[in-house]
Design a protein around this motif. Structure first.
Motif, PDB file in Angstrom:
ATOM      1  N   ALA A 501      35.320  38.523  55.348  1.00 44.43           N
ATOM      2  CA  ALA A 501      34.186  37.806  54.764  1.00 44.43           C
ATOM      3  C   ALA A 501      33.893  38.298  53.358  1.00 44.43           C
ATOM      4  O   ALA A 501      33.619  37.500  52.448  1.00 44.43           O
ATOM      5  CB  ALA A 501      32.959  37.976  55.656  1.00 44.43           C
ATOM      6  N   LEU A 502      33.942  39.608  53.150  1.00 40.25           N
ATOM      7  CA  LEU A 502      33.688  40.156  51.819  1.00 40.25           C
ATOM      8  C   LEU A 502      34.786  39.761  50.842  1.00 40.25           C
ATOM      9  O   LEU A 502      34.510  39.401  49.693  1.00 40.25           O
ATOM     10  CB  LEU A 502      33.547  41.677  51.897  1.00 40.25           C
ATOM     11  CG  LEU A 502      32.289  42.188  52.622  1.00 40.25           C
ATOM     12  CD1 LEU A 502      32.360  43.700  52.806  1.00 40.25           C
ATOM     13  CD2 LEU A 502      31.025  41.805  51.865  1.00 40.25           C
ATOM     14  N   SER A 505      34.404  36.326  49.632  1.00 41.09           N
ATOM     15  CA  SER A 505      33.295  36.183  48.682  1.00 41.09           C
ATOM     16  C   SER A 505      33.595  36.816  47.330  1.00 41.09           C
ATOM     17  O   SER A 505      32.730  36.837  46.452  1.00 41.09           O
ATOM     18  CB  SER A 505      32.036  36.827  49.271  1.00 41.09           C
ATOM     19  OG  SER A 505      31.665  36.194  50.473  1.00 41.09           O
ATOM     20  N   ALA A 565      27.291  41.038  55.505  1.00 35.64           N
ATOM     21  CA  ALA A 565      28.038  40.545  54.345  1.00 35.64           C
ATOM     22  C   ALA A 565      27.081  40.098  53.244  1.00 35.64           C
ATOM     23  O   ALA A 565      27.252  40.450  52.065  1.00 35.64           O
ATOM     24  CB  ALA A 565      28.965  39.410  54.749  1.00 35.64           C
ATOM     25  N   ASP A 566      26.061  39.336  53.598  1.00 42.75           N
ATOM     26  CA  ASP A 566      25.093  38.875  52.606  1.00 42.75           C
ATOM     27  C   ASP A 566      24.279  40.042  52.047  1.00 42.75           C
ATOM     28  O   ASP A 566      23.939  40.058  50.854  1.00 42.75           O
ATOM     29  CB  ASP A 566      24.159  37.828  53.221  1.00 42.75           C
ATOM     30  CG  ASP A 566      24.862  36.504  53.475  1.00 42.75           C
ATOM     31  OD1 ASP A 566      25.884  36.238  52.817  1.00 42.75           O
ATOM     32  OD2 ASP A 566      24.392  35.742  54.346  1.00 42.75           O
ATOM     33  N   LYS A 569      26.420  41.863  49.472  1.00 40.96           N
ATOM     34  CA  LYS A 569      26.547  41.073  48.249  1.00 40.96           C
ATOM     35  C   LYS A 569      25.258  41.125  47.429  1.00 40.96           C
ATOM     36  O   LYS A 569      25.306  41.190  46.193  1.00 40.96           O
ATOM     37  CB  LYS A 569      26.902  39.624  48.599  1.00 40.96           C
ATOM     38  CG  LYS A 569      28.348  39.451  49.074  1.00 40.96           C
ATOM     39  CD  LYS A 569      28.720  38.002  49.272  1.00 40.96           C
ATOM     40  CE  LYS A 569      28.077  37.418  50.504  1.00 40.96           C
ATOM     41  NZ  LYS A 569      28.491  36.013  50.750  1.00 40.96           N
TER      42      LYS A 569
END
Length: 574
Positions: A501-502, A505, A565-566, A569
């Motif tokens: 996921a990272l 992104s 993940a969010d 970020k």
């Protein structure tokens, strides 16, 4: 990136020859490896940082309208001879010969080469302004390489060169580059200060240095907290005292000062403040057909000579410190008891602005073990030539009249210069103006020490565990530290999911899948300085949590698995 496929080589102890914290930590973190004196191999971890620094520089240079090219490391001597720098550069310029006996320089900078490019390619005013830059290896044969990348012999530098029709255009190009540098250092995430500076060996008129603020910095930066004034110690003006000189109140008296050759000792013996004494500094200027000309510079006892300022006094551009034989010949005594009254031979006297405003001061009597007290200008010796000779000190009045000066330490990592016609005149770099007449191009040059940024950033950002990289130039933005990655399917599955996921992104993430014990794993990444860390463990997964910890955070933060993940970020963006 997976750690098992990368190269990580950390050390518990720094090599014995590592002197400062950045050198020690870069060696321990496996970022550089010494090959020879002042020459290093940039290991994979260190090279990643260099590339990030270069990318930020490149983006901002392109945004500012500069055009990238690449000039050679090895340059013909003839170009350096055109500007006179083949001889003036001295031993720092590495000179080599090819198989035919022709002379070449291993470039420390590229003013000559870029001027040669432009004089052959640019003919008309319609082609100006133009600004070329490159990011290239440089070599300066330092007498004593030290401090790792801070003062090495081989290094990487970004240097840019602007060419304009006139001085106004050159100043506009200079401002564009100055603004680009501010953006670059802002993006690096470093605390920095731009200060007015002396042009030094590069030549030209105005210049500014960019310094990373660090207590361990070699350079003293002078600034006014109440205004925008800032300069390095070499360029900072020491303004004259505002109060007029007091009238003489003491008689000139020759006083015994046995064995007291220093102002501090004389002041203590006489029970006077050090600021009432005057020190004498003797310089000499060699002449072709005559003996050296001897100068006496006078400073207050608690002030220090600024050698750059001294070199700007008319007639002192090529000064050296006088020999003891020359001092005895002109003053009749050895150093320690020198003064302007009753010299054996005439000398040129220059007084610092502060000294010129003193009355009833103490100075040497030109006789061993004796000083004068109660010396006064006009009465006991002629009014002097007056100049700004000293380093400023904290508390001095700011030259802009808006407060007093403060001093902090910094590490020079960038320098922008207004060169004017310094090189275009020597190398006949001209263009045809609107009327068809040849005109000299006006130049500027702009450098950033790419590899030096690494050392400076560490000197500003470290703790007892290791390096703390700003996110923008860290080797990796995030490290994932799974507990039992090779033993727990749940840990492996969640780690791989977060890792994917990272990556998707655009986060620069490394997954530590080496199977190391937690203590070893954490110690490695704290030493290397990755700014964001996520720990994935079975215990936390049972509670639906992962642990996030910023490199500066005192403790970890529990974050829901689905939100990590969010969360990461957002922390990177912050």
């Amino acid at each position: 990136m997976r750690a098992s496929r990368f190269f990580i080589s950390t050390l518990k102890e720094a090599p014995s020859d590592a002197e400062i914290i950045s050198h020690k930590l870069m060696m321990r973190a496996g970022m550089i490896k010494r090959l020879g004196s002042g020459i290093y191999t940039y290991m994979p971890m260190g090279l990643r940082i260099i590339r990030k620094v270069e990318n930020i520089i490149r983006e901002e240079m392109n945004r500012a309208g500069a055009v990238e090219l690449l000039m050679p490391v090895v340059q013909p001597a003839e170009l350096w001879q055109e500007t006179g720098r083949w001889d003036k550069m001295g031993p720092e310029l590495m000179r080599v010969k090819d198989r035919h006996g022709r002379d070449y320089a291993i470039q420390p900078t590229s003013e000559e080469v870029i001027t040669d490019v432009v004089r052959t390619e640019v003919k008309s005013y319609r082609q100006l302004p133009i600004n070329f830059y490159h990011i290239q290896t440089k070599f300066r044969d330092e007498r004593r390489p030290r401090f790792g990348l801070m003062r090495g012999r081989e290094f990487t530098m970004k240097d840019a060169y602007s060419f304009d029709r006139d001085a106004a255009g050159m100043q506009q190009s200079y401002q564009i580059m100055y603004d680009a540098y501010v953006r670059i250092f802002d993006r690096f995430g470093l605390q920095f200060r731009a200060v007015a500076a002396d042009n030094g060996a590069i030549g030209g008129s105005g210049s500014h240095e960019f310094h990373v603020i660090a207590d361990t910095g070699e350079d003293a930066l002078v600034y006014c907290p109440d205004s925008d004034y800032a300069a390095n110690i070499e360029a900072a003006e020491a303004v004259a005292p505002s109060a007029p000189r007091a009238a003489a109140a003491q008689a000139l008296t020759k006083t015994p000062t046995p064995g007291k050759a220093k102002c501090e000792d004389v002041a203590k013996l006489l029970g006077l403040p050090l600021s009432q004494t005057v020190k004498s500094i003797v310089l000499a200027v060699d002449r072709e057909d005559a003996d050296a000309e001897v100068w006496l510079l006078m400073l207050r006892g608690d002030h220090d000579l600024n050698e750059v300022k001294a070199s700007k006094i008319p007639g002192l551009g090529a000064y050296r410190f006088a020999t003891e034989a020359e001092i005895v010949e002109h003053f009749g005594t050895r150093p320690g008891y020198l003064g302007p009254i009753g010299t054996k031979k005439p000398v040129k006297v220059v007084a610092d602005r502060t000294v010129a405003a003193m009355s009833d001061f103490v100075c040497g009597a030109n006789e061993e073990d004796f000083h004068y007290i109660g010396a006064n200008w006009g009465r006991d010796l002629p009014e002097p030539v007056v100049a700004d000779l000293r380093n400023v000190v904290a508390g001095d009045a700011s030259p802009d009249g808006k407060g007093v000066l403060a001093i902090q330490r910094g590490i020079e990592v960038g320098h922008v210069f207004q060169l004017g016609t310094r090189y275009s005149e020597d190398m006949k770099a001209t263009y045809l103006d609107e009327s068809g007449k040849p005109q000299l191009m006006q130049m500027g040059c702009y450098g950033i020490g790419v590899t030096r940024i690494l050392g400076a950033a560490i000197e500003q950002n470290f703790d007892d565990k290791g390096i703390i990289w700003p996110t923008a130039i860290a080797p990796f933005e995030v490290v994932l530290c799974p507990m039992g990655y090779d033993r727990s399917e749940a840990v492996k599955a969640e780690t791989d999911k977060l890792y994917a996921a990272l990556q998707a992104s655009g986060v620069d993430v490394i997954l530590d899948d080496r199977g190391e014990r937690p203590g070893v794993m954490f110690a490695d990444w704290e030493l290397i300085g990755v700014p964001h860390r996520v720990v994935i463990g079975e215990r936390g997964l049972k509670e639906g949590k992962l642990e996030y910890q910023g490199r500066r955070d005192p403790a970890a933060t529990a974050v829901a698995v689905a939100d990590m993940a969010d969360f990461v970020k957002a922390r990177i963006a912050a």
